[in-house]
Design an enzyme around this catalytic site. Structure first.
Site, short mmCIF file in Angstrom:
data_model
loop_
_atom_site.label_atom_id
_atom_site.label_comp_id
_atom_site.label_asym_id
_atom_site.label_seq_id
_atom_site.Cartn_x
_atom_site.Cartn_y
_atom_site.Cartn_z
N THR B 158 32.28 47.72 47.47
CA THR B 158 32.80 46.95 48.53
C THR B 158 32.31 47.24 50.20
OG1 THR B 158 34.95 47.05 47.38
CG2 THR B 158 35.28 46.75 49.74
N GLU B 440 40.58 46.66 42.81
CA GLU B 440 40.33 46.25 41.34
C GLU B 440 40.75 44.98 41.11
OE1 GLU B 440 38.14 47.60 39.16
OE2 GLU B 440 37.96 49.19 40.38
#
Lengths: 676, 676
Positions: B158, B440
């Site tokens: 990320t 997730e």
């Protein structure tokens, strides 16, 4: 790699585009929201004065401090706010009170008390209680010193083992006729006073709710004004066991405290004696106006609603602005990632909360008017509207705290991972918000009280007795239980919600009656019918909010607003009503026949409302008129430079001031080395 | 006033009474819940070993520390846990791996990492990713050192400005043919890696997801193994800008980090090359098995579900025990205040969460079996069940995180004010739980993926193509859209939920088709139909959970349990199904005709289920078999001495160690004096 100042001095282009494209004037909205142009001017001038010289770096990093340092930070901050408000009062209107202490707990200044105001309760509750329940002499002696902040007081009612049920309190005050004193005692651990804000380390006085005993005869809970710490040294007084209850999810700096007493003696005149008296000889004179205590709670609850809707509006502002500047996932795969505000699923998370804040606000206005009317009635000895007002204030407190708490979390999650950062301020707002579900009347307890009001009203309607205006629909539904045609108009949706509420009331009444028939007492039966009663109560509140929201937007007041502003407000109203109707559809479908086509139409209306609000969303939240110091969020600043501000906040975090942390030298380094 | 030890050494009498009155054997429940008597024995022996010498006072007070000290506390703790697990492995089965590293992120040991495990991701994700994507030589070089904990690694995917949409990542790795190296760069602030656990201050290596460029030609995101800090000194490597992202709501000690790179050069073999290759001459060989990355996510998602249901069971344990020992408000006004677990409204807050934890647990079991089957299929090159497994794992991840997050908050609020205390541990559990809605795979993104799976299945059904087992009901509803009779049986309720899911899928499909007809592309139309697609996806997941829960409780496995245990499990199943059916009634009523009588019957069944569970509630949560070190809650200890433990925790709070706080001397005292 990075230059010193990474935050651009310009407004994010996406955000500017939103502002330029709005269909209405944000300033007109702001003036309306503030209650008029004059009020907006006043509010802005106060905020400018109060927020101008705050220490930004200290504020940004307070969450990194130890608990003790946070408590210090809060005390220092809130004293500064008090000083500044007094200064403002002195500068602008010496001798008045519209700045100090009126604004000390003003929600628009909450951004100044980031860790909570340890002295907030003192002015919000203690001084008011003293005013209402002291004799003139007592107020002169106790209240005046509080007004001057010469001493600091808390309000101690809840005990470690006792909450809502006042009669269960264990702290006792025995009248000692020999010495003309009360003797206060905490007989058990569960009798310790627990929770009062500011009691832990700040207060040197406290109002204490204790069971009054005269000659070992219980007279019920009464308020006593007790000195708990020495003036000057601040050491606990003899027999006083005092401290803080420990860290909590939020209100980190409020030093909520505990208090135990062993044979603490206070003069007889420390019992607040305006409405109740204990004479020198021990004669007890009961209060003739119990209802007033009850009335004070109504006013506190209204003020809580105000705190909540302001906080929800702030949260919605943060999430809306962030949704306009964050880009994530393309919609058309041949084009770049879009502003997340373009995803309909994001719109459904964010826009309804804007509308919810507004709905609660307008109900608050309505209720506040009703409160003032009832207040005048009471002055003339007329108490008829009190039960209704009580039920409505409970309903609005419950629904606004429940919906806004969930809404805040929805908005936080809508900001993705960054909403989890302390620098977003969303977690802190959430922690404050969710406390409102519990304090000043736990929500389920309040719903049960409303439920009992509904049952009473239902029975009255059956007998043909008159009902208070906001419960009259119960009688109408009894007279004519057929809903009639579903038209989907706003009024029709209100009617549907009222029918749903009436139907649940009917079901609860039937269940209750069955239980009474089986021989249960009224109280036992009501307790066993608790689930249906709380459901009915919630629907009653929702129907009330529907009615208020529609009245305030479409009623005569709309004439004072421009057509473009009215259009936007009507879209928010439409979104709120359609969304809430869909959310409560299972209860509505029990009494209203909607076809599959009707339901699909509602879904279309929901999506249309979102689409219509899309271009105006940023301008609407701008109209809430928050300044950055209030929002205190890297995600929601006016300039929309969210990534840079998130980054900047991280760079300023204390642990990033050195390249290698202590934990490496002490634990991790040696451990990894030992594994080589 | 208080003796030294205020916590009684006996079990609270109300709680003991509950245990004595249970209708079944809590030990049998515990063995069932653990997966069998052997597993229970194993679990207990591990917990006894691991929790035996923890420092209780340090644990109790960690929330009072500064952020830096909390980070230290977490590093120290989690290293200790690693040491102990290795020791356990060495003592009981040297050379094996069932203790270390298998149990390092075991949810039952979460109570040992109160501020989170900064090294959890290293074993849960990094080592696994290396195993799956390294060549044997690469794993030998990189992976083995991690297994030994000689180095410490994070997983950096990320970015500050980029989440779910992998193709949007900006970090780039350019192949330099001249030096046979990759050159890594972070071109903008939004390209900074952001969030990886342990990256801030602990990791000296990191897996980095970066866009691979060869001759400026984009090859898409790939994984690189990058050294970010010097071994030995732990100083950041040249060109590496690294630090922590700042404080968060939860996982306080995990030092989530950021990472920026400027011309960081790594050898070519730092690209993980098991499935993809870059040759010496720059030739790029694409991975033939993209599907495997996707499969890895399924396994991670299943493990998240496990973390969630264990945490929810822990929270329910705390709230249930507290509900049995706290007394508040009489039901019959002539009698004393009752245990709050006697209020039906309290039962409705608490008991459904016990059932929810169990439902998620049993679906996890089902899914884990399916995962293993699919895993074997994949080894043989068969990928047919993968889309179904993907959809189910997403659905269960979304529903368990959403429901458990809300449930945790409901349970916390059910504990009244004391649930707000840090010492209750409920806020900390909530902060951890709510993060699972985002990490997730953000929940809405996952729901949209399920929605697309449903549309695909709907179309396949229309064409008469075969559907995966858990989606077959869509074809059945297409063939026979009439629900038939409502019987209210458990199977009938599952069918109703399936019909609701199928109906929403139909509505979404119709909306999508209309948009396609208007000329929108498939992707754009799907995005605009997002609201209905997510609703359909959720109902699909709920129908799946209904089916699993019923199968696991009433299926052949019930033969292995005693009738008394089965009775209790069936009551929990009944409560879950009835409550969820009522909660989703508006969708069900669109396809199933229930009369007012049917609905009233459901309400009665809900209340009956609560009443029946009432005497067994404490014994059920005892059967979850948590030890106090796991719950870490003053409200939920096995002995039920809640008020004493709350008080004891407060007395140990750092600020209660002196009678007058610093803030009085520095701010409050002088201020009050100046007002005299």
């Amino acid at each position: 790699m990075l230059s010193k100042s990474i935050i651009p001095s310009t407004v994010n282009a996406d955000l500017q585009k939103e502002r330029d494209g709005a269909s209405f004037n944000s300033e007109e909205f702001a003036a309306w929201w503030a209650g008029g142009p004059e009020q907006l001017k006043f509010k802005r001038s106060v905020k400018e004065y109060m927020y101008k010289d705050i220490n930004l770096d200290e504020r940004a990093n307070f969450h990194y401090l130890s608990h003790e340092d946070i408590c210090e930070f809060a005390v220092k901050n809130s004293i500064n706010v008090a000083k500044k408000l007094r200064q403002l009062q002195a500068e602008r209107n010496p001798g008045g009170s519209e700045y100090w202490p009126t604004l000390y707990e003003e929600p628009e200044l909450a951004g100044l008390h980031l860790a909570g105001n340890p002295f907030g309760v003192m002015y919000l509750v203690v001084v008011k209680a003293l005013k209402a329940q002291c004799t003139a002499e007592q107020y002169e002696e106790f209240g005046k010193r509080l007004e001057q902040f010469e001493v600091c007081a808390a309000y101690a009612q809840t005990e470690l083992g006792h909450g809502t049920y006042l009669r269960g309190l264990e702290t006792r005050a025995d009248f000692d006729r020999d010495t003309d004193e009360f003797v206060l005692n905490t007989p058990t651990i569960s009798a310790y006073k627990w929770w009062p804000g500011g009691l832990g380390h700040s207060a040197n006085y406290s109002l204490v709710m204790a069971q009054l005993y005269i000659d070992n005869q219980l007279k019920g809970p009464h308020l006593f004004y007790v000195q708990v710490r020495e003036e000057g040294t601040h050491e606990p007084r003899p027999g006083v066991h005092i401290g803080e209850i420990g860290k909590k999810m939020g209100f980190l700096g409020v030093n909520n405290g505990f208090l135990g007493m062993k044979d603490v003696r206070i003069p007889r005149n420390r019992l607040l004696m305006r409405h109740v008296q204990v004479h020198r000889d021990g004669t007890y004179v009961k209060s003739p106006v119990d209802v007033l205590t009850y009335f004070a709670m109504v006013s506190t609850r209204c003020l809580i609603v105000r705190i909540i809707y302001v906080a929800l509006a702030a949260t919605a502002t943060i999430a809306t602005r962030y949704s306009a500047v964050r880009r994530q996932s393309p919609i058309d795969p041949t084009l770049p990632e879009v502003q997340i505000i373009d995803h309909v699923t994001q719109q459904l998370k964010v826009f309804p909360e804007i509308a919810t804040s507004m709905a609660h606000r307008l109900c608050f206005d309505y209720l506040w008017d009703l409160f003032n009317v009832t207040s005048k009635d009471i002055d003339q000895g007329r108490y008829e509207r009190l039960p209704e007002l009580h039920a409505l204030s409970c309903a609005l407190k419950v629904i606004s705290s429940t919906d806004a708490t969930r809404g805040t979390e929805r908005l936080r999650l809508a900001c993705g991972g960054h909403g989890y950062l302390t620098s977003s301020n969303l977690g802190n707002i959430y922690a404050h918000m969710s406390a409102s579900c519990t304090y000043e009347g736990e929500n389920t307890v309040l719903l049960l009280q409303i439920g009992r009001f509904l049952i009473k009203s239902w029975r009255a309607a059956q007998k043909g007795d008159p009902l208070p205006p906001t419960a009259r629909y119960l009688a109408e539904v009894q007279r004519n239980p057929e809903f009639g045609a579903w038209t989907g108009s706003w009024e029709n949706m209100t009617k549907a919600m009222q029918f749903a509420a009436a139907n649940k009331t009917r079901l609860a009444f039937q269940s209750l009656s069955k239980r009474l028939d089986k021989g249960e007492s009224e109280e036992v039966a009501a307790s066993h019918t608790g689930i249906e009663l709380t459901q009915a109560a919630e629907l009653h509140g929702r129907a009330f909010i529907f009615h208020c929201f529609i009245t305030e937007i479409t009623g005569p007041k709309s004439k004072t607003r421009s057509p473009s502003l009215n259009r936007v407000l009507e879209q928010l109203l439409e979104l709120y009503l359609v969304n809430m109707t869909l959310n409560n559809m299972s209860d509505i479908l029990r009494v209203v026949s909607l076809t599959d086509g009707d339901l699909s139409k509602l879904q279309t209306r929901l999506e249309t409302a979102l689409t219509k609000l899309r271009p105006d969303a940023v301008a609407i939240v701008d109209g809430f008129d928050f300044i950055d110091g209030q929002l205190n969020s890297t995600l929601g600043s006016f300039d929309g430079n969210a990534p840079e501000r998130i980054f900047d906040a991280a760079l300023k975090a204390p642990m990033n001031q050195k390249s290698v942390p202590k934990s490496f030298h002490e634990y991790l380094g040696p451990f990894m080395k030992s594994n080589l």
